[in-house]
Design a protein around this motif. Structure first.
Motif: not given
Length: 202
Positions: A47-51, A57-61, A76-83
């Motif tokens: 929950a508190s990691l990789a903020a 990832a949220r910006q990419a979504i 979509y590819y960028v967002a998927q990769r970020r997630v």
């Protein structure tokens, strides 16, 4: 004109109907990616990691949701990769924290074992010290007893020597007395014999 208008209306309606599934699919993809991030938020270990990675990832979504149709696949590819990067970073940090925790526990166990060994060593040293003191006291007691026994033996031997000396002296005195009595007896016998000889001459 009516025919052309009708054909145009049908074509427009068909294109709109065709676009509805596309928009629905895009929304479903955004929802799925958001749900993956929400799973990281719900997990107490991540929950508190990789903020920072989750923010990217949220910006990419969000960018994917507002992207044009021509740019949607790339977004979509960028967002998927970020997630995926956010998930990997969170899991990696969680594993590293677990490794650190296990290392601390291991160090604590080693320290506790060292303390326990040191306590056992101190207890053993104390036991040996007490045993050595008892042995030294016993040796001193035996030496004192041996000294006392030696002195007692010397006293006994001295007493025996004194007794022997007294007995020898008494024995000598008795023998001397016996010899004196024998001499006196012999002298009396001679006197008696001499008296008898004188009577015979008369």
């Amino acid at each position: 004109m009516k025919i052309q208008s009708t054909v145009l209306a049908i074509a427009l309606a068909t294109s709109l109907l065709a676009a509805v599934p596309a928009y629905a699919a895009e929304d479903a993809a955004a929802i799925e990616l958001s749900q993956q991030l929400n799973a990281l938020d719900a997990d107490s270990e991540t929950a508190s990691l990789a903020a920072y990675e989750r923010l990217q990832a949220r910006q990419a979504i969000a960018a994917m949701a507002t992207a044009r149709s021509s740019q949607y696949d790339a977004a979509y590819y960028v967002a998927q990769r970020r997630v995926r990067i956010a998930e990997a970073a969170a899991r990696t940090e969680a594993m590293q924290r677990q490794i650190d925790r296990l290392e601390r526990e291991r160090s604590e166990l080693i320290l506790e074992a060292s303390r326990r060994d040191a306590a056992q060593a101190r207890a053993e040293a104390e036991r040996l010290r007490i045993q050595t003191r008892i042995q030294a006291e016993e040796a001193a007691r035996l030496r004192a007893q041996a000294t006392s026994s030696t002195e007692a033996m010397q006293d006994i031997e001295s007493a025996l020597q004194n007794v022997a000396g007294d007995q020898a002296a008494k024995l000598r005195a008795a023998r001397e007395r016996e010899a004196e009595l024998a001499r006196q007896e012999a002298e009396l016998l001679r006197e008696v014999e001499a008296g008898s000889d004188a009577s015979d001459d008369d």
